[in-house]
Scaffold this motif. Structure first.
Motif, PDB file in Angstrom:
ATOM      1  N   ILE A   1      37.515  26.453  32.425  1.00 36.26           N
ATOM      2  CA  ILE A   1      37.610  27.868  32.067  1.00 36.26           C
ATOM      3  C   ILE A   1      38.794  28.519  32.782  1.00 36.26           C
ATOM      4  O   ILE A   1      38.995  28.307  33.987  1.00 36.26           O
ATOM      5  N   LEU A   2      39.555  29.321  32.050  1.00 35.85           N
ATOM      6  CA  LEU A   2      40.661  30.098  32.613  1.00 35.85           C
ATOM      7  C   LEU A   2      40.232  31.553  32.737  1.00 35.85           C
ATOM      8  O   LEU A   2      39.864  32.191  31.740  1.00 35.85           O
ATOM      9  N   ASP A   3      40.235  32.061  33.972  1.00 37.51           N
ATOM     10  CA  ASP A   3      39.930  33.464  34.254  1.00 37.51           C
ATOM     11  C   ASP A   3      41.259  34.176  34.423  1.00 37.51           C
ATOM     12  O   ASP A   3      41.871  34.148  35.491  1.00 37.51           O
ATOM     13  N   LEU A   4      41.731  34.799  33.337  1.00 42.85           N
ATOM     14  CA  LEU A   4      43.078  35.377  33.320  1.00 42.85           C
ATOM     15  C   LEU A   4      43.028  36.834  33.753  1.00 42.85           C
ATOM     16  O   LEU A   4      42.125  37.577  33.369  1.00 42.85           O
ATOM     17  N   MET A   5      44.028  37.240  34.546  1.00 40.23           N
ATOM     18  CA  MET A   5      44.056  38.569  35.146  1.00 40.23           C
ATOM     19  C   MET A   5      42.812  38.744  36.014  1.00 40.23           C
ATOM     20  O   MET A   5      42.100  39.741  35.958  1.00 40.23           O
ATOM     21  N   SER A   6      42.571  37.739  36.819  1.00 40.18           N
ATOM     22  CA  SER A   6      41.361  37.610  37.616  1.00 40.18           C
ATOM     23  C   SER A   6      41.427  38.462  38.879  1.00 40.18           C
ATOM     24  O   SER A   6      42.482  38.962  39.269  1.00 40.18           O
ATOM     25  N   SER A   7      40.271  38.605  39.532  1.00 35.23           N
ATOM     26  CA  SER A   7      40.212  39.380  40.773  1.00 35.23           C
ATOM     27  C   SER A   7      39.199  38.744  41.716  1.00 35.23           C
ATOM     28  O   SER A   7      39.007  37.535  41.707  1.00 35.23           O
ATOM     29  N   TRP A   8      38.501  39.543  42.495  1.00 30.75           N
ATOM     30  CA  TRP A   8      37.715  39.005  43.599  1.00 30.75           C
ATOM     31  C   TRP A   8      36.305  38.589  43.209  1.00 30.75           C
ATOM     32  O   TRP A   8      35.621  37.931  43.988  1.00 30.75           O
ATOM     33  N   ILE A   9      35.837  38.983  42.033  1.00 32.87           N
ATOM     34  CA  ILE A   9      34.530  38.535  41.583  1.00 32.87           C
ATOM     35  C   ILE A   9      34.661  37.902  40.204  1.00 32.87           C
ATOM     36  O   ILE A   9      35.580  38.205  39.450  1.00 32.87           O
ATOM     37  N   SER A  10      33.725  37.021  39.936  1.00 35.04           N
ATOM     38  CA  SER A  10      33.667  36.393  38.628  1.00 35.04           C
ATOM     39  C   SER A  10      32.502  36.979  37.854  1.00 35.04           C
ATOM     40  O   SER A  10      31.452  37.281  38.419  1.00 35.04           O
ATOM     41  N   HIS A  11      32.663  37.119  36.565  1.00 32.63           N
ATOM     42  CA  HIS A  11      31.567  37.579  35.722  1.00 32.63           C
ATOM     43  C   HIS A  11      30.915  36.418  34.981  1.00 32.63           C
ATOM     44  O   HIS A  11      30.109  36.634  34.074  1.00 32.63           O
ATOM     45  N   LEU A  12      31.242  35.183  35.376  1.00 31.26           N
ATOM     46  CA  LEU A  12      30.611  34.024  34.764  1.00 31.26           C
ATOM     47  C   LEU A  12      29.124  33.983  35.116  1.00 31.26           C
ATOM     48  O   LEU A  12      28.728  34.393  36.209  1.00 31.26           O
ATOM     49  N   PRO A  13      28.287  33.497  34.210  1.00 28.93           N
ATOM     50  CA  PRO A  13      26.857  33.426  34.503  1.00 28.93           C
ATOM     51  C   PRO A  13      26.591  32.518  35.699  1.00 28.93           C
ATOM     52  O   PRO A  13      27.066  31.374  35.732  1.00 28.93           O
ATOM     53  N   PRO A  14      25.851  32.994  36.686  1.00 29.68           N
ATOM     54  CA  PRO A  14      25.680  32.230  37.918  1.00 29.68           C
ATOM     55  C   PRO A  14      24.902  30.938  37.739  1.00 29.68           C
ATOM     56  O   PRO A  14      25.056  30.005  38.541  1.00 29.68           O
ATOM     57  N   GLU A  15      24.086  30.864  36.692  1.00 31.04           N
ATOM     58  CA  GLU A  15      23.252  29.677  36.517  1.00 31.04           C
ATOM     59  C   GLU A  15      23.962  28.546  35.780  1.00 31.04           C
ATOM     60  O   GLU A  15      23.426  27.439  35.664  1.00 31.04           O
ATOM     61  N   VAL A  16      25.172  28.810  35.284  1.00 27.49           N
ATOM     62  CA  VAL A  16      25.900  27.808  34.497  1.00 27.49           C
ATOM     63  C   VAL A  16      26.973  27.158  35.366  1.00 27.49           C
ATOM     64  O   VAL A  16      27.736  27.852  36.046  1.00 27.49           O
ATOM     65  N   GLU A  17      27.037  25.845  35.321  1.00 37.58           N
ATOM     66  CA  GLU A  17      28.086  25.117  36.030  1.00 37.58           C
ATOM     67  C   GLU A  17      29.198  24.762  35.050  1.00 37.58           C
ATOM     68  O   GLU A  17      28.937  24.320  33.930  1.00 37.58           O
ATOM     69  N   TYR A  18      30.414  24.974  35.514  1.00 38.80           N
ATOM     70  CA  TYR A  18      31.591  24.637  34.720  1.00 38.80           C
ATOM     71  C   TYR A  18      32.365  23.522  35.427  1.00 38.80           C
ATOM     72  O   TYR A  18      32.294  23.376  36.648  1.00 38.80           O
ATOM     73  N   GLY A  19      33.120  22.759  34.636  1.00 36.98           N
ATOM     74  CA  GLY A  19      33.870  21.673  35.234  1.00 36.98           C
ATOM     75  C   GLY A  19      34.926  22.165  36.214  1.00 36.98           C
ATOM     76  O   GLY A  19      35.128  21.578  37.276  1.00 36.98           O
ATOM     77  N   ARG A  20      35.564  23.271  35.853  1.00 37.85           N
ATOM     78  CA  ARG A  20      36.621  23.839  36.690  1.00 37.85           C
ATOM     79  C   ARG A  20      36.888  25.246  36.202  1.00 37.85           C
ATOM     80  O   ARG A  20      36.900  25.493  35.000  1.00 37.85           O
ATOM     81  N   VAL A  21      37.086  26.154  37.142  1.00 33.65           N
ATOM     82  CA  VAL A  21      37.469  27.527  36.804  1.00 33.65           C
ATOM     83  C   VAL A  21      38.766  27.831  37.544  1.00 33.65           C
ATOM     84  O   VAL A  21      38.826  27.732  38.776  1.00 33.65           O
ATOM     85  N   ILE A  22      39.794  28.181  36.798  1.00 39.79           N
ATOM     86  CA  ILE A  22      41.103  28.498  37.360  1.00 39.79           C
ATOM     87  C   ILE A  22      41.360  29.986  37.154  1.00 39.79           C
ATOM     88  O   ILE A  22      41.154  30.516  36.057  1.00 39.79           O
ATOM     89  N   GLY A  23      41.809  30.663  38.195  1.00 39.06           N
ATOM     90  CA  GLY A  23      42.117  32.077  38.098  1.00 39.06           C
ATOM     91  C   GLY A  23      43.605  32.334  38.139  1.00 39.06           C
ATOM     92  O   GLY A  23      44.361  31.600  38.794  1.00 39.06           O
ATOM     93  N   LEU A  24      44.048  33.356  37.443  1.00 35.55           N
ATOM     94  CA  LEU A  24      45.426  33.834  37.535  1.00 35.55           C
ATOM     95  C   LEU A  24      45.359  35.347  37.665  1.00 35.55           C
ATOM     96  O   LEU A  24      44.734  36.019  36.843  1.00 35.55           O
ATOM     97  N   GLY A  25      45.970  35.855  38.733  1.00 35.80           N
ATOM     98  CA  GLY A  25      45.934  37.287  38.977  1.00 35.80           C
ATOM     99  C   GLY A  25      47.110  37.743  39.803  1.00 35.80           C
ATOM    100  O   GLY A  25      48.074  36.992  40.015  1.00 35.80           O
ATOM    101  N   MET A  26      47.019  38.970  40.310  1.00 33.95           N
ATOM    102  CA  MET A  26      48.151  39.588  41.003  1.00 33.95           C
ATOM    103  C   MET A  26      47.975  39.696  42.508  1.00 33.95           C
ATOM    104  O   MET A  26      48.959  39.891  43.226  1.00 33.95           O
ATOM    105  N   ASN A  27      46.737  39.590  42.997  1.00 35.95           N
ATOM    106  CA  ASN A  27      46.507  39.805  44.422  1.00 35.95           C
ATOM    107  C   ASN A  27      45.833  38.579  45.025  1.00 35.95           C
ATOM    108  O   ASN A  27      44.695  38.247  44.682  1.00 35.95           O
ATOM    109  N   GLU A  28      46.530  37.917  45.952  1.00 37.22           N
ATOM    110  CA  GLU A  28      46.013  36.657  46.497  1.00 37.22           C
ATOM    111  C   GLU A  28      44.747  36.860  47.317  1.00 37.22           C
ATOM    112  O   GLU A  28      43.842  36.023  47.288  1.00 37.22           O
ATOM    113  N   THR A  29      44.656  37.971  48.033  1.00 36.11           N
ATOM    114  CA  THR A  29      43.440  38.229  48.813  1.00 36.11           C
ATOM    115  C   THR A  29      42.222  38.309  47.903  1.00 36.11           C
ATOM    116  O   THR A  29      41.163  37.738  48.197  1.00 36.11           O
TER     117      THR A  29
END
Length: 211
Positions: free
Chosen positions: A52-80
């Motif tokens: 899964i690609l989380d584009l324009m990502s930030s500090w929290i994910s809105h992915l369902p907590p009970e589901v496992e994904y193979g990999r989640v990659i984020g791209l955003g503007m603030n590294e912190t």
């Protein structure tokens, strides 16, 4: 896409986006019920175990907590902010308004989400065409938005439209990108007074752009 007026993608604040996003904003931008609506869309459309690609990502994910994904990659503007996102396996810091080319291979992901951020893109068609490239054919893109934004960084055309107009605009972005099928707008607003509305445009990748 219908011809947009001149200056459609100008912002009130045209200082470099890196300056605006330098300070971490560890807050939520929509309320809990609207967040739950985003999570439900991800639950419905993203395949468990997928990349899964989380584009324009930030500090929290809105992915369902009970589901496992193979990999989640984020791209955003603030590294912190990206470092704080516990669902991300890795992340990229990139200004898509300066460089819309995504640093990923063709057909790499099984789904992509853009949450309450599409209104900040000054080159949306280029970015969404790239998303179609990096998604496997048939994979979903879920673009969600509400009636909130950082007004000085949202593009002018966004301010000129109402909620339904926003939905049509994002649908037009995907059509203009030329590599999306099954484009549809959804109203997933919580049916309660005083809740933030939640709208979505969903499309499925038709593969790399062939135009």
């Amino acid at each position: 896409m219908p011809e947009l007026p001149g200056g459609a993608f100008r912002r009130t604040d045209e200082t470099p986006d890196e300056e605006f996003y330098r300070t971490p904003r560890l807050v939520t931008h929509i309320d809990d019920r609207a967040i739950a609506a985003v999570t439900q869309l991800y639950r419905e459309y993203f395949p468990p175990g997928g990349e899964i690609l989380d584009l324009m990502s930030s500090w929290i994910s809105h992915l369902p907590p009970e589901v496992e994904y193979g990999r989640v990659i984020g791209l955003g503007m603030n590294e912190t902010e990206l470092r704080r996102n516990e669902r991300l396996a890795s992340y990229v810091v990139q200004n898509l308004n300066e460089n819309p080319r995504l640093p990923f291979g063709d057909d790499e992901f099984d789904g992509c989400g853009i949450c309450v951020s599409v209104d900040y893109l000054t080159r949306p068609v280029e970015v969404l065409r790239e998303v179609g490239r990096v998604l496997k054919p048939g994979s979903p893109l879920i673009i969600t938005f509400s009636n909130r934004c950082f007004p000085t960084k949202a593009v002018a055309v966004w301010h000129q439209l109402d909620d339904r107009g926003h939905m049509r605009l994002v649908e037009d972005y995907l059509r203009e990108a030329g590599n999306w099928d099954g484009i549809r707008g959804l109203d997933r607003s919580p049916r309660r007074l005083f809740s933030d509305p939640l709208y979505a445009v969903v499309g499925r990748s038709a593969g790399p752009y062939a135009g």
